[in-house]
Scaffold this motif. Structure first.
Motif, PDB file in Angstrom:
ATOM      1  N   ALA A 248       0.843  -1.202   0.000  1.00 30.20           N
ATOM      2  CA  ALA A 248       0.000   0.000   0.000  1.00 30.20           C
ATOM      3  C   ALA A 248       0.874   1.246   0.000  1.00 30.20           C
ATOM      4  O   ALA A 248       0.700   2.157   0.811  1.00 30.20           O
ATOM      5  N   GLY A 249       1.843   1.270  -0.936  1.00 31.10           N
ATOM      6  CA  GLY A 249       2.640   2.470  -1.124  1.00 31.10           C
ATOM      7  C   GLY A 249       1.812   3.516  -1.863  1.00 31.10           C
ATOM      8  O   GLY A 249       0.578   3.480  -1.835  1.00 31.10           O
ATOM      9  N   PHE A 250       2.482   4.409  -2.552  1.00 30.01           N
ATOM     10  CA  PHE A 250       1.757   5.485  -3.225  1.00 30.01           C
ATOM     11  C   PHE A 250       1.916   5.442  -4.742  1.00 30.01           C
ATOM     12  O   PHE A 250       0.930   5.396  -5.483  1.00 30.01           O
ATOM     13  N   PRO A 267      -0.677  -3.906   2.879  1.00 32.26           N
ATOM     14  CA  PRO A 267       0.214  -2.939   3.531  1.00 32.26           C
ATOM     15  C   PRO A 267       1.369  -3.632   4.251  1.00 32.26           C
ATOM     16  O   PRO A 267       1.218  -4.741   4.779  1.00 32.26           O
ATOM     17  N   ILE A 268       2.524  -2.958   4.259  1.00 33.17           N
ATOM     18  CA  ILE A 268       3.664  -3.462   5.028  1.00 33.17           C
ATOM     19  C   ILE A 268       3.334  -3.327   6.509  1.00 33.17           C
ATOM     20  O   ILE A 268       2.970  -2.253   6.987  1.00 33.17           O
ATOM     21  N   CYS A 276      -2.452   4.196   6.225  1.00 32.36           N
ATOM     22  CA  CYS A 276      -3.223   5.377   5.805  1.00 32.36           C
ATOM     23  C   CYS A 276      -3.590   5.278   4.323  1.00 32.36           C
ATOM     24  O   CYS A 276      -4.727   5.554   3.928  1.00 32.36           O
ATOM     25  N   ASN A 277      -2.610   4.881   3.499  1.00 31.46           N
ATOM     26  CA  ASN A 277      -2.884   4.707   2.068  1.00 31.46           C
ATOM     27  C   ASN A 277      -3.940   3.641   1.837  1.00 31.46           C
ATOM     28  O   ASN A 277      -4.810   3.777   0.967  1.00 31.46           O
ATOM     29  N   ALA A 278      -3.837   2.554   2.605  1.00 29.07           N
ATOM     30  CA  ALA A 278      -4.813   1.469   2.469  1.00 29.07           C
ATOM     31  C   ALA A 278      -6.219   1.965   2.788  1.00 29.07           C
ATOM     32  O   ALA A 278      -7.197   1.583   2.131  1.00 29.07           O
ATOM     33  N   ALA A 279      -6.333   2.840   3.799  1.00 31.68           N
ATOM     34  CA  ALA A 279      -7.645   3.397   4.153  1.00 31.68           C
ATOM     35  C   ALA A 279      -8.200   4.232   3.000  1.00 31.68           C
ATOM     36  O   ALA A 279      -9.402   4.160   2.686  1.00 31.68           O
ATOM     37  N   ILE A 286     -10.867  -0.371  -3.492  1.00 35.21           N
ATOM     38  CA  ILE A 286      -9.756  -1.302  -3.692  1.00 35.21           C
ATOM     39  C   ILE A 286      -9.704  -2.286  -2.531  1.00 35.21           C
ATOM     40  O   ILE A 286      -9.702  -1.865  -1.366  1.00 35.21           O
ATOM     41  N   PRO A 287      -9.641  -3.606  -2.790  1.00 39.04           N
ATOM     42  CA  PRO A 287      -9.529  -4.568  -1.694  1.00 39.04           C
ATOM     43  C   PRO A 287      -8.173  -4.484  -1.003  1.00 39.04           C
ATOM     44  O   PRO A 287      -7.144  -4.311  -1.652  1.00 39.04           O
ATOM     45  N   VAL A 288      -8.197  -4.619   0.322  1.00 35.06           N
ATOM     46  CA  VAL A 288      -6.992  -4.541   1.142  1.00 35.06           C
ATOM     47  C   VAL A 288      -6.904  -5.805   2.004  1.00 35.06           C
ATOM     48  O   VAL A 288      -7.869  -6.156   2.684  1.00 35.06           O
ATOM     49  N   LEU A 289      -5.752  -6.483   1.962  1.00 28.32           N
ATOM     50  CA  LEU A 289      -5.507  -7.635   2.817  1.00 28.32           C
ATOM     51  C   LEU A 289      -4.514  -7.257   3.901  1.00 28.32           C
ATOM     52  O   LEU A 289      -3.590  -6.478   3.667  1.00 28.32           O
TER      53      LEU A 289
END
Length: 347
Positions: A248-250, A267-268, A276-279, A286-289
């Protein structure tokens, strides 16, 4: 007289370097640009002359998706940083631009020199930039204080505040004609090849191109092609992939969204900025694991079946972003700097 500009670039990771290479040609229109490169944990080289170089404060990762705090602490050298901040001649420049680099920030504070924090991390000065449900006070403190400046110009996925601009997208991505060649691009820098292989190889009906820090040349291993990290190969893979799995970088998520690619982020662990980026990405659909683990396949297959692909629309070019930067970074009054950099910080 030609303007003298100091551009301090954080070299922990590849995103800051990638952005600097796009910014530099436009920045050089305004004057002589000297580069300060800080950090020692990147895979890309800055294709420009570097006047000042420092080991800085670098981030290191475990093989399992998190930060390696022992390595970070072991490389931390406060006496070296103290010496560098006092010797860096920030006072000789008409403008100091800081892309989340701490030594330049400390030098400007010590010598009371105005500077601008320009980049993605600068956007988090605004409380309007998305945060995870559970804020971390230490993460918030680092984002606000690691590279303090007298002015801020942020970059983010959306304009959450009036000083936040869209991402800087590489020219090769802007000019690309994306295709779908069926494979999935994977860049998870905080996981070892062995861990990535463990969860991707069972998905035999899919092909993956995994960008690796471990291989020196492309290696085919079943349904996975491991490729050395490099800008040209990665750009080509991203342009022609069906989907991308990354941290979840930019920069990479922004490029994937701009190209209209399906995106899944992990995200790392321990890196608050990525949370924050993942949020922000989750709000965009966008799906986030949380991790690459036993639940990966269960999330992966439904994601691949989804047709909806959120996209990113740019309303500023790189040229106009640099123009905004240069026309809004005026000198600070002495009394304003005294308030920003009080004497007790150094006593």
């Amino acid at each position: 007289m030609k303007m003298k500009i100091l551009y301090a670039v954080q070299a922990t990771g590849n995103g800051h370097i990638s952005r600097a290479m796009e910014i530099l040609p436009y920045l050089e229109r305004y004057g002589q640009v000297d580069i300060f490169l800080s950090g020692a944990n990147n895979s890309l080289e800055l294709d420009a002359s570097v006047k000042y170089r420092s080991k800085g404060l670098s981030l290191f990762y475990t093989n399992g998706g998190g930060l390696n705090y022992w390595q970070i602490a072991r490389r931390f050298a406060p006496l070296r940083i103290w010496k560098e901040e006092r010797e860096l001649p920030v006072e000789k420049y008409d403008l100091v631009i800081n892309d989340f680099e701490s030594i330049t920030s400390l030098a400007c504070a010590y010598k009371k020199v105005p500077s601008v924090n320009f980049g993605h991390q600068a956007s988090f000065v605004s409380p309007k930039a998305p945060r995870p449900e559970n804020k971390e006070w230490m993460g918030e403190w680092i984002l606000r204080n690691y590279a303090r400046a007298s002015q801020y110009i942020g970059l983010h996925f959306s304009q959450y505040d009036d000083f936040i601009l869209p991402p800087v997208i590489k020219k090769k991505i802007l000019q690309a004609e994306p295709q779908d060649k069926g494979y999935i691009t994977v860049y998870l820098s905080s996981y070892s090849d062995a861990v990535v292989r463990q969860y991707l190889q069972p998905l035999r009906d899919f092909r993956f191109q995994v960008f690796s820090k471990e291989v020196k040349q492309p290696v085919q291993d079943g349904n996975i092609l491991f490729i050395p990290v490099g800008s040209n190969a990665f750009n080509r893979s991203l342009i022609d992939c069906k989907a991308i799995i990354t941290g979840a970088g930019f920069e990479t998520p922004a490029e994937a969204l701009y190209l209209g690619k399906k995106l899944l982020v992990i995200p790392i662990r321990g890196q608050y900025e990525q949370l924050c980026n993942a949020a922000a990405l989750q709000k965009m659909g966008i799906p986030v694991l949380k991790a690459l683990d036993a639940g990966f396949e269960q999330a992966f297959r439904p994601w691949m079946e989804q047709r909806k692909k959120p996209t990113l629309h740019l309303d500023h070019s790189t040229e106009s972003i640099v123009s905004y930067l240069m026309h809004n970074c005026t000198g600070e009054r002495k009394d304003a700097l005294d308030l920003l950099y009080p004497e007790f910080v150094f006593n």
